[in-house]
Design a protein around this motif. Structure first.
Motif, PDB file in Angstrom:
ATOM      1  N   GLY A 152       0.812  -1.211   0.000  1.00 36.11           N
ATOM      2  CA  GLY A 152       0.000   0.000   0.000  1.00 36.11           C
ATOM      3  C   GLY A 152       0.846   1.260   0.000  1.00 36.11           C
ATOM      4  O   GLY A 152       1.944   1.295   0.565  1.00 36.11           O
ATOM      5  N   GLY A 153       0.359   2.305  -0.628  1.00 38.40           N
ATOM      6  CA  GLY A 153       1.096   3.564  -0.702  1.00 38.40           C
ATOM      7  C   GLY A 153       1.053   4.342   0.607  1.00 38.40           C
ATOM      8  O   GLY A 153       0.106   4.231   1.382  1.00 38.40           O
ATOM      9  N   GLY A 190      -3.620   1.509   1.989  1.00 36.77           N
ATOM     10  CA  GLY A 190      -2.817   2.726   1.927  1.00 36.77           C
ATOM     11  C   GLY A 190      -2.852   3.482   3.242  1.00 36.77           C
ATOM     12  O   GLY A 190      -3.787   3.339   4.039  1.00 36.77           O
ATOM     13  N   GLY A 191      -1.814   4.269   3.499  1.00 37.47           N
ATOM     14  CA  GLY A 191      -1.771   5.081   4.708  1.00 37.47           C
ATOM     15  C   GLY A 191      -2.721   6.257   4.639  1.00 37.47           C
ATOM     16  O   GLY A 191      -3.175   6.655   3.564  1.00 37.47           O
ATOM     17  N   GLY A 199       2.673  11.773   7.592  1.00 35.16           N
ATOM     18  CA  GLY A 199       1.743  10.877   6.934  1.00 35.16           C
ATOM     19  C   GLY A 199       1.982   9.439   7.370  1.00 35.16           C
ATOM     20  O   GLY A 199       3.118   9.016   7.596  1.00 35.16           O
ATOM     21  N   GLU A 200       0.923   8.690   7.474  1.00 37.39           N
ATOM     22  CA  GLU A 200       1.022   7.279   7.862  1.00 37.39           C
ATOM     23  C   GLU A 200       1.603   6.460   6.711  1.00 37.39           C
ATOM     24  O   GLU A 200       1.240   6.649   5.557  1.00 37.39           O
ATOM     25  CB  GLU A 200      -0.364   6.748   8.233  1.00 37.39           C
ATOM     26  CG  GLU A 200      -0.378   5.309   8.694  1.00 37.39           C
ATOM     27  CD  GLU A 200      -1.780   4.817   8.999  1.00 37.39           C
ATOM     28  OE1 GLU A 200      -2.033   4.418  10.137  1.00 37.39           O
ATOM     29  OE2 GLU A 200      -2.633   4.855   8.087  1.00 37.39           O
ATOM     30  N   SER A 201       2.486   5.543   7.028  1.00 37.12           N
ATOM     31  CA  SER A 201       3.024   4.653   6.005  1.00 37.12           C
ATOM     32  C   SER A 201       1.978   3.629   5.577  1.00 37.12           C
ATOM     33  O   SER A 201       1.054   3.310   6.334  1.00 37.12           O
ATOM     34  CB  SER A 201       4.263   3.925   6.539  1.00 37.12           C
ATOM     35  OG  SER A 201       5.304   4.840   6.817  1.00 37.12           O
ATOM     36  N   GLY A 202       2.112   3.119   4.356  1.00 39.79           N
ATOM     37  CA  GLY A 202       1.203   2.097   3.869  1.00 39.79           C
ATOM     38  C   GLY A 202       1.468   0.752   4.530  1.00 39.79           C
ATOM     39  O   GLY A 202       2.501   0.534   5.173  1.00 39.79           O
TER      40      GLY A 202
END
Length: 254
Positions: A152-153, A190-191, A199-202
């Protein structure tokens, strides 16, 4: 496909991504990095064909999210340092593709179940955009399958942010085990971003064959309050922001 920086009057464009011809035979692109957000200009950049979101664009200033099923990173939000409530782009969920050859005497025959099944160039393709099970028939004799596994991105951070990194893109051939085989496939989400944080990582995607094949999620983009910081992961990590008190463009790389 690296996501673009945000120089001058434009937000950063989403990255082009990497090709995958398994599912359709055409040059579908996956795992593009998210574009950086610009402090003073919402810009006009578009998302990249590889699923990476662009930085925030006029008039909404919202960063574009990575495309679902591509592992694309989210685009950074445009805004001055008081606009924490403007959302940045989320990362796109990953995908897993499994492909195997059809016997010469057969046409468009599936020897397994799971995912969206298609046929191309004498091979059967199973495409998973949500978690599921790849299950083979007991009369199937093939020893190996080909695969693409994309995490996930990562999401961009909130406010003047670096773009999220794309999920890792992994491809190859693997033994499938003695038939019948029932193999779990997990698609990484995804994050997402929350106020005043990076931002949250995927999340990782994996194909649970005997030697599990796993692709990490993309790194989240850096928040301007932690200037210059980005998160590792995926296809190189998220982008950091500039180091000035009033930061300039967010950088993005996938």
């Amino acid at each position: 496909g690296v996501g673009g920086d945000a120089p001058g009057p434009l937000a950063g464009a989403g990255g082009n991504g990497a090709p995958n011809t398994y599912a359709t035979g055409s040059s579908v692109l996956y795992a593009g990095g998210g574009g950086g957000g610009h402090r003073t200009s919402p810009g006009t950049a578009n998302g990249g064909p590889g699923g990476g979101g662009s930085g925030g664009i006029s008039p909404s200033r919202t960063g574009k999210s990575g495309a679902p099923g591509t592992g694309g990173g989210g685009g950074g939000v445009y805004g001055a340092n008081e606009s924490y409530t403007v959302p940045s782009g989320a990362g796109g969920a990953g995908t897993v593709v499994v492909r195997y050859i059809i016997a010469q005497t057969e046409t468009e025959t599936a020897k397994a179940t799971g995912g969206a099944i298609s046929f191309y160039s004498g091979k059967t393709i199973h495409t998973f955009t949500s978690s599921g099970t790849f299950e083979t028939n007991p009369n199937w004799s093939a020893a190996n399958v080909e695969y693409v596994v994309i995490g996930g991105g990562g999401a961009a951070a909130q406010n003047i942010s670096g773009g999220g990194g794309a999920g890792a893109y992994r491809t190859g051939t693997t033994p499938i085990g003695a038939h019948p085989v029932s193999t779990a496939i997990v698609i990484g989400a995804g994050g997402v971003s929350t106020i005043n944080t990076d931002g949250e990582s995927g999340n990782p995607s994996y194909f649970d064959v005997p030697n599990r094949i796993e692709s990490p999620g993309g790194g989240g983009g850096g928040f301007y309050g932690r200037a210059g910081v980005d998160s590792p992961g995926g296809s190189g990590g998220g982008g950091g922001t500039a180091v000035e008190v009033y930061p300039g463009p967010g950088a993005s790389r996938n």
